[in-house]
Write a protein that holds these residues in place. Structure first.
Motif, PDB file in Angstrom:
ATOM      1  N   THR A 115       0.857  -1.186   0.000  1.00  0.00           N
ATOM      2  CA  THR A 115       0.000   0.000   0.000  1.00  0.00           C
ATOM      3  C   THR A 115       0.890   1.231   0.000  1.00  0.00           C
ATOM      4  O   THR A 115       1.807   1.327   0.816  1.00  0.00           O
ATOM      5  N   ILE A 116       0.626   2.142  -0.914  1.00  0.00           N
ATOM      6  CA  ILE A 116       1.280   3.454  -0.897  1.00  0.00           C
ATOM      7  C   ILE A 116       0.153   4.482  -0.826  1.00  0.00           C
ATOM      8  O   ILE A 116      -0.687   4.564  -1.713  1.00  0.00           O
ATOM      9  N   ASN A 117       0.159   5.237   0.266  1.00  0.00           N
ATOM     10  CA  ASN A 117      -0.918   6.201   0.474  1.00  0.00           C
ATOM     11  C   ASN A 117      -0.713   7.473  -0.328  1.00  0.00           C
ATOM     12  O   ASN A 117       0.419   7.948  -0.499  1.00  0.00           O
ATOM     13  N   CYS A 118      -1.827   8.020  -0.817  1.00  0.00           N
ATOM     14  CA  CYS A 118      -1.812   9.267  -1.558  1.00  0.00           C
ATOM     15  C   CYS A 118      -3.072  10.049  -1.230  1.00  0.00           C
ATOM     16  O   CYS A 118      -4.174   9.515  -1.327  1.00  0.00           O
ATOM     17  N   THR A 119      -2.915  11.291  -0.821  1.00  0.00           N
ATOM     18  CA  THR A 119      -4.047  12.194  -0.623  1.00  0.00           C
ATOM     19  C   THR A 119      -3.811  13.454  -1.427  1.00  0.00           C
ATOM     20  O   THR A 119      -2.669  13.794  -1.752  1.00  0.00           O
ATOM     21  N   TYR A 120      -4.874  14.155  -1.744  1.00  0.00           N
ATOM     22  CA  TYR A 120      -4.739  15.318  -2.604  1.00  0.00           C
ATOM     23  C   TYR A 120      -5.588  16.479  -2.101  1.00  0.00           C
ATOM     24  O   TYR A 120      -6.537  16.295  -1.334  1.00  0.00           O
ATOM     25  N   THR A 121      -5.222  17.655  -2.569  1.00  0.00           N
ATOM     26  CA  THR A 121      -5.998  18.879  -2.363  1.00  0.00           C
ATOM     27  C   THR A 121      -6.195  19.514  -3.719  1.00  0.00           C
ATOM     28  O   THR A 121      -5.222  19.754  -4.446  1.00  0.00           O
ATOM     29  N   ALA A 122      -7.447  19.733  -4.077  1.00  0.00           N
ATOM     30  CA  ALA A 122      -7.744  20.351  -5.377  1.00  0.00           C
ATOM     31  C   ALA A 122      -9.171  20.868  -5.360  1.00  0.00           C
ATOM     32  O   ALA A 122     -10.022  20.347  -4.643  1.00  0.00           O
ATOM     33  N   THR A 123      -9.424  21.866  -6.157  1.00  0.00           N
ATOM     34  CA  THR A 123     -10.795  22.332  -6.334  1.00  0.00           C
ATOM     35  C   THR A 123     -11.437  21.539  -7.463  1.00  0.00           C
ATOM     36  O   THR A 123     -10.760  21.024  -8.356  1.00  0.00           O
ATOM     37  N   GLY A 124     -12.731  21.415  -7.399  1.00  0.00           N
ATOM     38  CA  GLY A 124     -13.435  20.724  -8.467  1.00  0.00           C
ATOM     39  C   GLY A 124     -13.214  19.219  -8.437  1.00  0.00           C
ATOM     40  O   GLY A 124     -13.080  18.612  -7.374  1.00  0.00           O
ATOM     41  N   TYR A 125     -13.126  18.649  -9.620  1.00  0.00           N
ATOM     42  CA  TYR A 125     -13.073  17.192  -9.749  1.00  0.00           C
ATOM     43  C   TYR A 125     -11.852  16.794 -10.577  1.00  0.00           C
ATOM     44  O   TYR A 125     -11.950  16.598 -11.784  1.00  0.00           O
ATOM     45  N   PRO A 126     -10.712  16.664  -9.920  1.00  0.00           N
ATOM     46  CA  PRO A 126      -9.498  16.336 -10.676  1.00  0.00           C
ATOM     47  C   PRO A 126      -9.503  14.896 -11.167  1.00  0.00           C
ATOM     48  O   PRO A 126     -10.236  14.055 -10.664  1.00  0.00           O
ATOM     49  N   SER A 127      -8.677  14.624 -12.141  1.00  0.00           N
ATOM     50  CA  SER A 127      -8.342  13.254 -12.524  1.00  0.00           C
ATOM     51  C   SER A 127      -7.099  12.852 -11.736  1.00  0.00           C
ATOM     52  O   SER A 127      -6.235  13.677 -11.453  1.00  0.00           O
ATOM     53  N   LEU A 128      -7.011  11.583 -11.388  1.00  0.00           N
ATOM     54  CA  LEU A 128      -5.918  11.094 -10.543  1.00  0.00           C
ATOM     55  C   LEU A 128      -5.134  10.007 -11.259  1.00  0.00           C
ATOM     56  O   LEU A 128      -5.710   9.199 -12.007  1.00  0.00           O
ATOM     57  N   PHE A 129      -3.831  10.006 -11.035  1.00  0.00           N
ATOM     58  CA  PHE A 129      -2.931   9.103 -11.755  1.00  0.00           C
ATOM     59  C   PHE A 129      -1.902   8.511 -10.791  1.00  0.00           C
ATOM     60  O   PHE A 129      -1.523   9.134  -9.795  1.00  0.00           O
ATOM     61  N   TRP A 130      -1.450   7.325 -11.130  1.00  0.00           N
ATOM     62  CA  TRP A 130      -0.213   6.788 -10.589  1.00  0.00           C
ATOM     63  C   TRP A 130       0.737   6.557 -11.756  1.00  0.00           C
ATOM     64  O   TRP A 130       0.392   5.876 -12.738  1.00  0.00           O
ATOM     65  N   TYR A 131       1.936   7.139 -11.632  1.00  0.00           N
ATOM     66  CA  TYR A 131       2.994   6.910 -12.598  1.00  0.00           C
ATOM     67  C   TYR A 131       4.100   6.105 -11.917  1.00  0.00           C
ATOM     68  O   TYR A 131       4.324   6.218 -10.709  1.00  0.00           O
ATOM     69  N   VAL A 132       4.833   5.327 -12.718  1.00  0.00           N
ATOM     70  CA  VAL A 132       5.952   4.534 -12.207  1.00  0.00           C
ATOM     71  C   VAL A 132       7.210   4.888 -12.992  1.00  0.00           C
ATOM     72  O   VAL A 132       7.153   5.110 -14.210  1.00  0.00           O
ATOM     73  N   GLN A 133       8.316   4.976 -12.274  1.00  0.00           N
ATOM     74  CA  GLN A 133       9.604   5.266 -12.905  1.00  0.00           C
ATOM     75  C   GLN A 133      10.584   4.160 -12.534  1.00  0.00           C
ATOM     76  O   GLN A 133      11.013   4.056 -11.384  1.00  0.00           O
ATOM     77  N   TYR A 134      10.941   3.341 -13.520  1.00  0.00           N
ATOM     78  CA  TYR A 134      11.943   2.301 -13.312  1.00  0.00           C
ATOM     79  C   TYR A 134      13.324   2.926 -13.395  1.00  0.00           C
ATOM     80  O   TYR A 134      13.502   3.970 -14.026  1.00  0.00           O
ATOM     81  N   PRO A 135      14.313   2.307 -12.774  1.00  0.00           N
ATOM     82  CA  PRO A 135      15.654   2.909 -12.716  1.00  0.00           C
ATOM     83  C   PRO A 135      16.173   3.331 -14.090  1.00  0.00           C
ATOM     84  O   PRO A 135      16.160   2.544 -15.041  1.00  0.00           O
ATOM     85  N   GLY A 136      16.600   4.581 -14.183  1.00  0.00           N
ATOM     86  CA  GLY A 136      17.192   5.087 -15.413  1.00  0.00           C
ATOM     87  C   GLY A 136      16.217   5.396 -16.528  1.00  0.00           C
ATOM     88  O   GLY A 136      16.642   5.692 -17.653  1.00  0.00           O
ATOM     89  N   GLU A 137      14.926   5.349 -16.241  1.00  0.00           N
ATOM     90  CA  GLU A 137      13.926   5.572 -17.294  1.00  0.00           C
ATOM     91  C   GLU A 137      13.038   6.758 -16.989  1.00  0.00           C
ATOM     92  O   GLU A 137      13.075   7.335 -15.899  1.00  0.00           O
ATOM     93  N   GLY A 138      12.212   7.118 -17.968  1.00  0.00           N
ATOM     94  CA  GLY A 138      11.202   8.144 -17.761  1.00  0.00           C
ATOM     95  C   GLY A 138       9.998   7.567 -17.046  1.00  0.00           C
ATOM     96  O   GLY A 138       9.970   6.406 -16.647  1.00  0.00           O
ATOM     97  N   LEU A 139       8.972   8.405 -16.874  1.00  0.00           N
ATOM     98  CA  LEU A 139       7.773   7.978 -16.181  1.00  0.00           C
ATOM     99  C   LEU A 139       6.818   7.283 -17.145  1.00  0.00           C
ATOM    100  O   LEU A 139       6.682   7.684 -18.299  1.00  0.00           O
ATOM    101  N   GLN A 140       6.140   6.255 -16.620  1.00  0.00           N
ATOM    102  CA  GLN A 140       5.108   5.570 -17.391  1.00  0.00           C
ATOM    103  C   GLN A 140       3.817   5.609 -16.586  1.00  0.00           C
ATOM    104  O   GLN A 140       3.838   5.433 -15.375  1.00  0.00           O
ATOM    105  N   LEU A 141       2.707   5.792 -17.287  1.00  0.00           N
ATOM    106  CA  LEU A 141       1.422   5.736 -16.602  1.00  0.00           C
ATOM    107  C   LEU A 141       1.164   4.315 -16.125  1.00  0.00           C
ATOM    108  O   LEU A 141       1.264   3.357 -16.903  1.00  0.00           O
ATOM    109  N   LEU A 142       0.825   4.170 -14.852  1.00  0.00           N
ATOM    110  CA  LEU A 142       0.483   2.859 -14.301  1.00  0.00           C
ATOM    111  C   LEU A 142      -1.032   2.662 -14.318  1.00  0.00           C
ATOM    112  O   LEU A 142      -1.530   1.647 -14.771  1.00  0.00           O
ATOM    113  N   LEU A 143      -1.768   3.657 -13.822  1.00  0.00           N
ATOM    114  CA  LEU A 143      -3.218   3.593 -13.835  1.00  0.00           C
ATOM    115  C   LEU A 143      -3.781   4.982 -13.589  1.00  0.00           C
ATOM    116  O   LEU A 143      -3.068   5.877 -13.148  1.00  0.00           O
TER     117      LEU A 143
END
Lengths: 114, 112
Positions: free
Chosen positions: A20-48
């Motif tokens: 489990t990795i916890n994530c909380t946010y503060t935003a107005t309205g209805y944001p979209s939420l993402f998890w990105y993953v970065q493997y060693p030496g690489e850029g970010l990839q969308l996870l979900l």
């Protein structure tokens, strides 16, 4: 302004442990939420992602549910593998005219040992 | 598709030097952006563009310039490099929120 807070790392687990990795946010309205993953030496990839309240995003055994009442988007996986070792970033994209911009958490380093 | 490409992968500059970080995408995305990644800070938005000829500032724009003359390219210019600009720089592109944004492999910049 918008902000994302995710649990501090590093997180070290044994293979097949529950994650489990916890994530909380503060935003107005209805944001979209993402998890990105970065493997060693690489850029970010969308996870979900999830675009509205109560949506569940899932991919590669990972899942996260958009909880508007608790402003949370916690990442979970039932059985981690060594190959899941990476940095995980929670992010939001605000609703409205500027909704292209991503606001990131600071990242959580996950190490999975065999 | 090559996706999002960035050059160079690594660069060392001296204080006061200038350089351009290149970013290109072949997915016909309207939206492109630049982030910097620093230890313990996550990714912070530098500049972004919602289409050719349109750019705007992000969270940390000082010391950086951008332009967008074509849909494909979005270069980031450092006019006078400073040690505080030592970082890993990522370019991203997307078709529009809440669509996925695709990230390049990054450029690691060191300013001495």
């Amino acid at each position: 302004g918008n902000s994302v807070t995710q649990m501090e790392g590093p997180v070290t687990l044994s293979e097949e442990a529950f994650l489990t990795i916890n994530c909380t946010y503060t935003a107005t309205g209805y944001p979209s939420l993402f998890w990105y993953v970065q493997y060693p030496g690489e850029g970010l990839q969308l996870l979900l992602k999830a675009t509205k309240a109560d949506d569940k995003g899932s991919n590669k055994g990972f899942e996260a549910t958009y909880r508007k009442e608790t402003t949370s988007f916690h990442l979970e996986k039932g059985s981690v593998q060594v190959s899941d070792s990476a940095v995980y970033f929670c992010a939001l994209s605000a609703s409205g005219g500027s909704n292209y911009k991503l606001t990131f958490g600071k990242g959580t380093l996950l190490t999975v040992n065999p | 598709n090559a996706g999002v490409t960035q050059t160079p992968k690594f660069q060392v500059l001296k204080t006061g030097q200038s350089m351009t970080l290149q970013c290109a995408q072949d997915m016909n995305h309207e939206y492109m952006s630049w982030y910097r990644q620093d230890p313990g800070m996550g990714l912070r938005l530098i500049h972004y563009s919602v289409g050719a000829g349109i750019t705007d500032q992000g969270e940390v724009p000082n010391g950086y310039n951008v332009s967008r003359s074509t849909t494909e390219d979005f270069p980031l210019r450092l006019l006078s490099a400073a040690p505080s600009q030592t970082s890993v720089y990522f370019c991203a592109s997307g078709a529009g929120a809440p669509d996925t944004q695709y990230f390049g492999p990054g450029t690691r910049l060191t300013v001495l």
